[in-house]
Design an enzyme around this catalytic site. Sequence first.
Site, mmCIF file in Angstrom:
data_model
loop_
_atom_site.group_PDB
_atom_site.id
_atom_site.type_symbol
_atom_site.label_atom_id
_atom_site.label_comp_id
_atom_site.label_asym_id
_atom_site.label_seq_id
_atom_site.Cartn_x
_atom_site.Cartn_y
_atom_site.Cartn_z
ATOM 1 C CE LYS A 261 -3.937 -1.785 2.445
ATOM 2 N NZ LYS A 261 -4.353 -2.158 3.778
ATOM 3 C CD GLN B 94 -4.126 -4.469 6.657
ATOM 4 O OE1 GLN B 94 -4.218 -3.456 5.961
ATOM 5 N NE2 GLN B 94 -4.375 -5.661 6.188
ATOM 6 C CG ASP C 238 -10.544 -0.045 4.766
ATOM 7 O OD1 ASP C 238 -10.259 -0.595 3.687
ATOM 8 O OD2 ASP C 238 -9.877 -0.171 5.805
HETATM 9 N N1 GUN Z 1 -7.271 -6.572 5.904
HETATM 10 C C1 GUN Z 1 -7.362 -7.286 4.754
HETATM 11 N N2 GUN Z 1 -7.927 -6.542 3.791
HETATM 12 C C2 GUN Z 1 -8.199 -5.341 4.325
HETATM 13 C C3 GUN Z 1 -8.777 -4.144 3.818
HETATM 14 O O1 GUN Z 1 -9.175 -4.040 2.658
HETATM 15 N N3 GUN Z 1 -8.874 -3.117 4.706
HETATM 16 C C4 GUN Z 1 -8.462 -3.213 5.993
HETATM 17 N N4 GUN Z 1 -8.614 -2.165 6.769
HETATM 18 N N5 GUN Z 1 -7.925 -4.306 6.488
HETATM 19 C C5 GUN Z 1 -7.793 -5.355 5.666
#
Ligand code: GUN
Length: 297
Positions: free
Chosen positions: A55, A99, A122
Amino acid sequence: MAEAKIIDGKAFAEELRNRVADQVRELKENNNLTPGLAVVLVGEDPASEIYVRNKNKMTTEAGMKSFEHRLPADTTQKQLLTLVEGLNSDPEVHGILVQLPLPDQIDEQAVLAKIDPTKDVDGFHVYNAGRLATGSDGLVPCTPLGCIMMIKDQLGENLSGKQALVIGRSNIVGKPMAALLLKEHCTVTIAHSRTQDLASEARRADILVVAVGRAQMVKGDWIKEGAVVIDVGMNRLTPNEEGKSKLCGDVDFEAAKEVAGAITPVPGGVGPMTIACLLQNTVTAACAQNDIEVPEV
Ligand code: GUN
């Protein structure tokens, strides 16, 4: 009957990231605005580490500011909420991603609820979930957003009247996916572990989205001829004699591709689209916070 088109999620995601980078360039030049994304990682889950590293890399490559916050596994809920509050009021931060999963001592819902909904890239805050459920604009969860883009790329913008089946009812994928398909005027069914005769439900679907986390659960003879099949699953098969373990989706890809019209592979299908959509959401959020239209590129 011809084999299915294999949807190249990697190429599709690269194209989207390039478009986002063009939008960022325009925002910097015309509006003196550099979108910023903050990612918070609590603990040391190896899969999350890789995801967060990717990311950061892609955020920077798109010309945006990337803020990374790594907290120890024993972080308290109060400490995490205080960090989120700080990010909420930081004008350089337009998107916040905490996350998941979080360690057991932290209430995930309390953290998600603390994120400013306008920075909730998100799309997990109940405000944005509610906006989507009521058909209003808001920030949409990244994985379903990527899926609907790929579906429209195959079938065109008009999905009206198509039979869609979403297998899986999670807040992160299944429910928002169903809401997006409904917004496109599909006839939407949501199936889950208690659904009776899943195979018959699947055989009616022009659009089939599978997000259950069970390796190769959807069989080739469940697929309607010509259907668009989107496989959100990411499962690791048990290692072979050489100790090598393969990744696979929730769909029996080899069998399904003989029947489907188009299908996403695993890996290289839905996965790469998720981060690209996160970047797009960050631009969308930055523009909305500054009362600017998202640049057309
Ligand atoms: N953990 C796995 N995929 C994601 C996601 O798309 N967003 C977040 N916040 N955590 C994750």
